[in-house]
Write a protein that holds these residues in place. Sequence first.
Motif, PDB file in Angstrom:
ATOM      1  N   SER A  26      19.575 -47.808 -54.709  1.00 24.61           N
ATOM      2  CA  SER A  26      19.944 -46.397 -54.707  1.00 24.61           C
ATOM      3  C   SER A  26      21.380 -46.177 -55.163  1.00 24.61           C
ATOM      4  O   SER A  26      21.915 -45.080 -55.044  1.00 24.61           O
ATOM      5  CB  SER A  26      19.763 -45.811 -53.298  1.00 24.61           C
ATOM      6  OG  SER A  26      20.601 -46.491 -52.363  1.00 24.61           O
ATOM      7  N   ASP A  27      22.019 -47.219 -55.700  1.00 30.86           N
ATOM      8  CA  ASP A  27      23.400 -47.084 -56.154  1.00 30.86           C
ATOM      9  C   ASP A  27      23.497 -46.050 -57.267  1.00 30.86           C
ATOM     10  O   ASP A  27      22.702 -46.037 -58.199  1.00 30.86           O
ATOM     11  CB  ASP A  27      23.908 -48.440 -56.659  1.00 30.86           C
ATOM     12  CG  ASP A  27      25.365 -48.378 -57.064  1.00 30.86           C
ATOM     13  OD1 ASP A  27      25.638 -48.145 -58.258  1.00 30.86           O
ATOM     14  OD2 ASP A  27      26.238 -48.523 -56.187  1.00 30.86           O
ATOM     15  N   HIS A  28      24.491 -45.192 -57.187  1.00 32.01           N
ATOM     16  CA  HIS A  28      24.570 -44.086 -58.142  1.00 32.01           C
ATOM     17  C   HIS A  28      24.816 -44.565 -59.570  1.00 32.01           C
ATOM     18  O   HIS A  28      24.455 -43.887 -60.532  1.00 32.01           O
ATOM     19  CB  HIS A  28      25.638 -43.072 -57.723  1.00 32.01           C
ATOM     20  CG  HIS A  28      27.058 -43.518 -57.943  1.00 32.01           C
ATOM     21  ND1 HIS A  28      27.694 -43.358 -59.146  1.00 32.01           N
ATOM     22  CD2 HIS A  28      27.951 -44.100 -57.118  1.00 32.01           C
ATOM     23  CE1 HIS A  28      28.930 -43.821 -59.052  1.00 32.01           C
ATOM     24  NE2 HIS A  28      29.104 -44.276 -57.834  1.00 32.01           N
ATOM     25  N   VAL A  32      17.817 -39.209 -54.970  1.00 31.90           N
ATOM     26  CA  VAL A  32      18.248 -39.528 -56.329  1.00 31.90           C
ATOM     27  C   VAL A  32      19.012 -38.352 -56.934  1.00 31.90           C
ATOM     28  O   VAL A  32      20.016 -38.538 -57.624  1.00 31.90           O
ATOM     29  CB  VAL A  32      17.038 -39.907 -57.206  1.00 31.90           C
ATOM     30  CG1 VAL A  32      17.449 -40.074 -58.663  1.00 31.90           C
ATOM     31  CG2 VAL A  32      16.408 -41.201 -56.693  1.00 31.90           C
ATOM     32  N   LYS A  33      18.553 -37.133 -56.672  1.00 34.36           N
ATOM     33  CA  LYS A  33      19.281 -35.954 -57.159  1.00 34.36           C
ATOM     34  C   LYS A  33      20.708 -35.956 -56.603  1.00 34.36           C
ATOM     35  O   LYS A  33      21.660 -35.639 -57.326  1.00 34.36           O
ATOM     36  CB  LYS A  33      18.561 -34.677 -56.728  1.00 34.36           C
ATOM     37  CG  LYS A  33      17.227 -34.454 -57.433  1.00 34.36           C
ATOM     38  CD  LYS A  33      16.542 -33.207 -56.897  1.00 34.36           C
ATOM     39  CE  LYS A  33      15.185 -33.009 -57.544  1.00 34.36           C
ATOM     40  NZ  LYS A  33      14.459 -31.843 -56.973  1.00 34.36           N
ATOM     41  N   VAL A  57      25.440 -56.919 -57.158  1.00 34.70           N
ATOM     42  CA  VAL A  57      24.635 -56.242 -56.142  1.00 34.70           C
ATOM     43  C   VAL A  57      24.570 -54.743 -56.417  1.00 34.70           C
ATOM     44  O   VAL A  57      23.503 -54.128 -56.381  1.00 34.70           O
ATOM     45  CB  VAL A  57      25.222 -56.492 -54.731  1.00 34.70           C
ATOM     46  CG1 VAL A  57      24.520 -55.637 -53.690  1.00 34.70           C
ATOM     47  CG2 VAL A  57      25.092 -57.967 -54.357  1.00 34.70           C
ATOM     48  N   GLU A  58      25.710 -54.139 -56.741  1.00 33.60           N
ATOM     49  CA  GLU A  58      25.771 -52.687 -56.963  1.00 33.60           C
ATOM     50  C   GLU A  58      25.025 -52.249 -58.218  1.00 33.60           C
ATOM     51  O   GLU A  58      24.616 -51.101 -58.333  1.00 33.60           O
ATOM     52  CB  GLU A  58      27.232 -52.234 -57.044  1.00 33.60           C
ATOM     53  CG  GLU A  58      27.983 -52.330 -55.720  1.00 33.60           C
ATOM     54  CD  GLU A  58      29.441 -51.929 -55.844  1.00 33.60           C
ATOM     55  OE1 GLU A  58      29.935 -51.832 -56.997  1.00 33.60           O
ATOM     56  OE2 GLU A  58      30.076 -51.685 -54.803  1.00 33.60           O
ATOM     57  N   ASN A  59      24.859 -53.182 -59.172  1.00 33.54           N
ATOM     58  CA  ASN A  59      24.236 -52.816 -60.445  1.00 33.54           C
ATOM     59  C   ASN A  59      22.862 -53.432 -60.652  1.00 33.54           C
ATOM     60  O   ASN A  59      22.338 -53.454 -61.763  1.00 33.54           O
ATOM     61  CB  ASN A  59      25.164 -53.200 -61.598  1.00 33.54           C
ATOM     62  CG  ASN A  59      26.370 -52.299 -61.690  1.00 33.54           C
ATOM     63  OD1 ASN A  59      26.340 -51.254 -62.326  1.00 33.54           O
ATOM     64  ND2 ASN A  59      27.457 -52.684 -61.012  1.00 33.54           N
TER      65      ASN A  59
END
Length: 213
Positions: free
Chosen positions: A89-91, A133-134, A208-210
């Motif tokens: 769910s990382d932005h 997600v929005k 991890v973030e990507n």
Amino acid sequence: MKSEKINIVIADDHQMFLDGLTALLKDEKDINLVDTALNGREALEIVGKCDVDILIMDVNMPEVDGIELNNSIKQNHPNVKTLALTSHSDHLIVSKLTKRKVNGYLLKNAEKSELLHAIHKINEGEDYFSQMVKDKVVESLFSDTRDKETPELSKREKEVIKLIASQYTATEIAEELFISQNTVNTHRKNLLTKLKLKNVAGLVKFAVENGFA
């Protein structure tokens, strides 16, 4: 003219998840599960030879990840819709996929009713993103410039950073990728420079973030 059933392919590198999603969708009268794939490469092969309406895909997969897979689908099979169904769910990941015209994005903890709703909306030509997600898309709009301008990594760099995040040593990475240890060290130094990171811990955090870990 579309057929009455929605032809779907699912790509995910976890067999248990594939089995569960197959069981979830198999009794839906207006859905035809064409095939499943354990990685992005297999998914591309299936889409290339079958009539597919929607590709449901994970983000973090071996060989071809969800971001690369979505890019290839949009370029080579523009009539196929894509729905990311992932635990990430990382932005930054959300932003990368939305910028590349993914048609939907859901987390794996979504209810069956929401998944079916997303499938039908996407099949009708609309995009569908969960509320979470929005919120992430809005967050990405206000993220700093460094986040927006994350450099694109080469295929080999992605392979190296995945293995680093999996705690492989330089020697083990060299053996896994059939390259020299000096080449591994060069890739690691280049990654640190390109991503403006200070150490391996930073590489692991980035991975991890990507969605590389």
